[in-house]
Scaffold this motif. Structure first.
Motif, PDB file in Angstrom:
ATOM      1  N   TYR A 130      33.644  -1.871   3.572  1.00  0.00           N
ATOM      2  CA  TYR A 130      32.816  -1.879   2.383  1.00  0.00           C
ATOM      3  C   TYR A 130      33.092  -3.063   1.558  1.00  0.00           C
ATOM      4  O   TYR A 130      32.113  -3.760   0.866  1.00  0.00           O
ATOM      5  CB  TYR A 130      33.104  -0.670   1.612  1.00  0.00           C
ATOM      6  CG  TYR A 130      34.375  -0.473   1.044  1.00  0.00           C
ATOM      7  CD1 TYR A 130      34.460  -0.946  -0.445  1.00  0.00           C
ATOM      8  CD2 TYR A 130      35.504  -0.137   1.427  1.00  0.00           C
ATOM      9  CE1 TYR A 130      35.764  -1.193  -1.113  1.00  0.00           C
ATOM     10  CE2 TYR A 130      36.806  -0.145   0.897  1.00  0.00           C
ATOM     11  CZ  TYR A 130      36.964  -0.445  -0.483  1.00  0.00           C
ATOM     12  OH  TYR A 130      38.120  -0.576  -1.286  1.00  0.00           O
ATOM     13  N   GLU A 131      34.531  -3.832   1.361  1.00  0.00           N
ATOM     14  CA  GLU A 131      34.553  -4.857   0.911  1.00  0.00           C
ATOM     15  C   GLU A 131      33.869  -6.116   1.478  1.00  0.00           C
ATOM     16  O   GLU A 131      33.344  -6.905   0.727  1.00  0.00           O
ATOM     17  CB  GLU A 131      35.946  -5.098   0.736  1.00  0.00           C
ATOM     18  CG  GLU A 131      36.799  -4.125  -0.012  1.00  0.00           C
ATOM     19  CD  GLU A 131      38.274  -4.334   0.241  1.00  0.00           C
ATOM     20  OE1 GLU A 131      39.158  -4.087  -0.935  1.00  0.00           O
ATOM     21  OE2 GLU A 131      38.685  -4.769   1.055  1.00  0.00           O
ATOM     22  N   GLU A 183      30.189  -5.655   0.280  1.00  0.00           N
ATOM     23  CA  GLU A 183      29.999  -6.232  -1.402  1.00  0.00           C
ATOM     24  C   GLU A 183      30.181  -7.843  -1.264  1.00  0.00           C
ATOM     25  O   GLU A 183      29.494  -8.151  -2.008  1.00  0.00           O
ATOM     26  CB  GLU A 183      31.185  -5.622  -2.014  1.00  0.00           C
ATOM     27  CG  GLU A 183      31.324  -4.200  -2.193  1.00  0.00           C
ATOM     28  CD  GLU A 183      32.621  -3.478  -2.870  1.00  0.00           C
ATOM     29  OE1 GLU A 183      32.341  -2.365  -3.320  1.00  0.00           O
ATOM     30  OE2 GLU A 183      33.377  -4.259  -3.025  1.00  0.00           O
ATOM     31  N   ARG A 184      30.775  -8.384  -0.640  1.00  0.00           N
ATOM     32  CA  ARG A 184      31.012  -9.682  -0.570  1.00  0.00           C
ATOM     33  C   ARG A 184      29.481 -10.269  -0.167  1.00  0.00           C
ATOM     34  O   ARG A 184      29.104 -11.307  -0.638  1.00  0.00           O
ATOM     35  CB  ARG A 184      31.954 -10.539   0.233  1.00  0.00           C
ATOM     36  CG  ARG A 184      33.458 -10.191  -0.300  1.00  0.00           C
ATOM     37  CD  ARG A 184      34.520 -11.294   0.057  1.00  0.00           C
ATOM     38  NE  ARG A 184      35.828 -11.053  -0.764  1.00  0.00           N
ATOM     39  CZ  ARG A 184      36.930 -11.833  -0.719  1.00  0.00           C
ATOM     40  NH1 ARG A 184      36.710 -12.752   0.247  1.00  0.00           N
ATOM     41  NH2 ARG A 184      37.967 -11.718  -1.468  1.00  0.00           N
ATOM     42  N   ILE A 238      26.837  -8.989  -0.298  1.00  0.00           N
ATOM     43  CA  ILE A 238      25.747  -8.474  -1.070  1.00  0.00           C
ATOM     44  C   ILE A 238      25.811  -9.604  -2.223  1.00  0.00           C
ATOM     45  O   ILE A 238      24.920 -10.121  -2.801  1.00  0.00           O
ATOM     46  CB  ILE A 238      26.003  -7.096  -1.633  1.00  0.00           C
ATOM     47  CG1 ILE A 238      25.514  -6.037  -0.594  1.00  0.00           C
ATOM     48  CG2 ILE A 238      24.984  -7.006  -2.885  1.00  0.00           C
ATOM     49  CD1 ILE A 238      25.998  -4.776  -1.100  1.00  0.00           C
ATOM     50  N   GLU A 239      26.941  -9.992  -2.750  1.00  0.00           N
ATOM     51  CA  GLU A 239      27.270 -11.091  -3.702  1.00  0.00           C
ATOM     52  C   GLU A 239      26.738 -12.214  -3.333  1.00  0.00           C
ATOM     53  O   GLU A 239      26.209 -13.053  -4.271  1.00  0.00           O
ATOM     54  CB  GLU A 239      28.712 -11.057  -4.296  1.00  0.00           C
ATOM     55  CG  GLU A 239      29.189 -10.037  -5.046  1.00  0.00           C
ATOM     56  CD  GLU A 239      30.640  -9.908  -5.349  1.00  0.00           C
ATOM     57  OE1 GLU A 239      31.443 -11.021  -4.774  1.00  0.00           O
ATOM     58  OE2 GLU A 239      31.285  -9.092  -5.591  1.00  0.00           O
ATOM     59  N   GLN A 289      22.903 -11.976  -3.352  1.00  0.00           N
ATOM     60  CA  GLN A 289      22.410 -12.128  -4.821  1.00  0.00           C
ATOM     61  C   GLN A 289      22.244 -13.508  -5.210  1.00  0.00           C
ATOM     62  O   GLN A 289      21.314 -13.954  -6.116  1.00  0.00           O
ATOM     63  CB  GLN A 289      23.384 -11.223  -5.534  1.00  0.00           C
ATOM     64  CG  GLN A 289      22.674 -10.971  -7.014  1.00  0.00           C
ATOM     65  CD  GLN A 289      21.442 -10.227  -6.860  1.00  0.00           C
ATOM     66  OE1 GLN A 289      21.320  -9.445  -6.276  1.00  0.00           O
ATOM     67  NE2 GLN A 289      20.627 -10.714  -8.101  1.00  0.00           N
TER      68      GLN A 289
END
Length: 219
Positions: free
Chosen positions: A182-183, A186-187, A189-190, A193
């Motif tokens: 999940y980390e 998240e990275r 996705i960042e 983005q």
């Protein structure tokens, strides 16, 4: 005065006379026993049972034991060893000291102590001889934990030999902790983005340039 009124007054007085139960601030609720005492008969029975591993106290956030800087294959090596050990009784495990180098900790020589990860009330229930370590292989690192009859509570995974740094393995090694799935998401996705924001800025600049050109044509 009616009977109903007298009844209500009596009930009201009775209610006011019963104080509200409150727990005094100076009373400490005792911690639950993690390692209860066993009868000799039960101890003998448990020594004949196969070893089981508990990850209840596993700490992978400790900077010295976060398993950073190792290959994925090391975890397979770890589970291969845990699988083989789980086929043994504690007595059989002790008999293979030469292979697994099973022994208690000498915290006078270690770089770390279990108190860095385990609550004090838990450690108070454990005798020093049951704070143990064993190796996966000569260069495969070690596992540190607590032995309780046929249960081994794993506390730290130590692929870099950070518990006992010496000349063979060099000084303690510190690596960033590996990312969980999940980390990693998240990275990612960042990152996406940020790329999206950059593209939006580029588009805005292009639209502004086009608008400026249109104004020049019309003037």
């Amino acid at each position: 005065m009616s009977r109903k009124t007298n009844k209500k007054e009596k009930e009201s007085k009775r209610t006011r006379s019963i104080p509200k139960a409150e727990l005094p601030n100076n009373i400490k609720i005792p911690n639950r026993t993690i390692f209860p005492q066993r009868s000799q008969e039960e101890i003998e029975r448990l020594r004949k049972e196969k070893i089981v591993f508990s990850f209840r106290f596993l700490d992978t956030k400790h900077e010295a034991f976060n398993c950073g800087g190792i290959s994925d294959g090391w975890f397979l090596h770890l589970f291969d060893n845990l699988t083989e050990i789980s086929k043994l009784t504690m007595s059989e495990f002790e008999q293979q000291r030469r292979h697994y180098d099973l022994h208690r900790h000498d915290f006078g020589k270690t770089a770390h102590h279990y108190k860095e990860s385990i609550p004090e009330h838990v450690l108070e229930q454990v005798s020093p001889e049951n704070m143990i370590q064993f190796r996966l292989s000569r260069s495969g690192g070690r596992v540190h934990g607590i032995r309780y009859h046929n249960i081994i509570y794993i506390i730290w995974l130590d692929p870099h030999h950070n518990m006992y740094p010496d000349e063979r393995y060099g000084p303690p090694k510190r690596y960033p902790a590996p990312l969980r799935p999940y980390e990693e998401l998240e990275r990612e996705i960042e990152k996406l983005q940020k790329q999206l924001e950059e593209k939006e800025q580029e588009n805005k600049m292009l639209f502004d340039m086009m608008a400026e050109m249109e104004e020049k044509k019309s003037s």
